[in-house]
Enzyme design. Structure first.
Site, PDB file in Angstrom:
ATOM      1  N   ALA A  48       2.202   1.171 -11.176  1.00 22.97           N
ATOM      2  CA  ALA A  48       2.442   0.643 -12.520  1.00 22.97           C
ATOM      3  C   ALA A  48       3.632   1.376 -13.135  1.00 22.97           C
ATOM      4  CB  ALA A  48       1.200   0.811 -13.383  1.00 22.97           C
TER       5      ALA A  48
ATOM      6  N   GLY B 222      -4.841   7.338  -9.921  1.00 20.65           N
ATOM      7  CA  GLY B 222      -3.960   7.109 -11.067  1.00 20.65           C
ATOM      8  C   GLY B 222      -3.565   5.653 -11.186  1.00 20.65           C
ATOM      9  N   ASP B 223      -2.257   5.409 -11.203  1.00 21.12           N
ATOM     10  CA  ASP B 223      -1.746   4.037 -11.319  1.00 21.12           C
ATOM     11  C   ASP B 223      -1.175   3.552  -9.992  1.00 21.12           C
ATOM     12  OD1 ASP B 223       0.382   5.768 -11.316  1.00 21.12           O
ATOM     13  OD2 ASP B 223       1.534   4.710 -12.837  1.00 21.12           O
ATOM     14  N   GLU B 224      -1.686   4.075  -8.886  1.00 20.61           N
ATOM     15  CA  GLU B 224      -1.196   3.719  -7.548  1.00 20.61           C
ATOM     16  C   GLU B 224      -2.238   2.878  -6.812  1.00 20.61           C
ATOM     17  OE1 GLU B 224       0.759   5.915  -3.647  1.00 20.61           O
ATOM     18  OE2 GLU B 224      -0.656   7.015  -4.896  1.00 20.61           O
TER      19      GLU B 224
END
Length: 230
Positions: A78, A119-121
């Site tokens: 993201a 996280g955002d991965e």
């Protein structure tokens, strides 16, 4: 009068024995269902519903072994996620991650391995023929760049960096964790080639040899891209 005659129905000794024996079995069945639910919960990220890293890896390996060169691995980050958290709050950030999880699931389909790596991965492994690859990656770019509407009505502009890799670039049939790791490293390198550009980048053979630190590439090899202009 015999007391048994006053009962609406008589329970035979055998039936009573079976009924009594069934009580602990029923208890164990309930326990087994609860245990299964707890185990299933450990496989899924509670926020997005996506597979956690270990469960994703196991499913991805099976898909690679089964479908070989028809598989595509996609890495997603993201964009500007910290900015969303800082400016709109962590609840908004969670809503964005949940939306990304739902969109990745819808895009990949039920047979794919879709995981939140942390996280955002995110990572996706799916069967995807080469003649449909460009079109599907363009579709994913559009989906992940569609604004997210929060519960309170606010709209959040979102974006994602996307890198993809295929086994044929490695020059060998992918069968194990080591090859999965190589594909993820290539897709990650491609992702960083297209970071913040609004395009999905498909890894080339050059990405397999790019020096990296913790999976993050150094240098900029040639790329093929699909998607929106930055």
């Amino acid at each position: 009068m015999n007391s048994a005659a006053r009962l609406p129905g008589r329970i035979s000794p055998n039936a009573l024995l079976i009924t009594t024996a069934a009580v602990p079995l029923t208890g164990w069945a309930v326990h087994a269902v609860a245990l299964h639910k707890r185990l299933a919960a450990t496989r899924r990220d509670p926020l997005t519903g996506l597979l956690r890293r270990d469960a994703y890896t196991a499913r991805a390996r099976r898909l690679l072994a089964r479908h070989g060169d028809d598989v595509t691995l996609v890495m997603v980050d993201a964009d500007h996620f910290k900015q969303i958290n800082d400016s709109l709050g962590h609840a908004a950030g969670d809503a964005v991650l949940a939306a990304f999880g739902a969109r990745l699931t819808a895009w990949a389909g039920p047979r794919a391995a879709v995981g939140r790596l942390g996280g955002d991965e995110f990572a996706v492994v799916l069967e995807l023929a080469s003649d449909r690859r460009a079109q599907r990656l363009e579709q994913l770019v559009r989906m992940l760049h569609t604004p997210v509407v929060l519960d309170d009505g606010r709209t959040v502009d979102v974006a994602a960096s996307i890198g993809a890799a295929t086994p044929d670039v490695l020059g060998t049939r992918v069968l194990g964790t080591r090859d999965l790791t190589a594909l993820q490293r290539m897709a990650d390198a491609a992702l960083y080639d297209g970071k913040h550009t609004g395009r999905a980048v498909l890894a080339t053979r050059q990405h397999a040899t790019v020096p990296s630190i913790n999976g993050r590439r150094i240098g900029r090899p040639g790329t093929a891209t699909w998607g929106r202009a930055a």
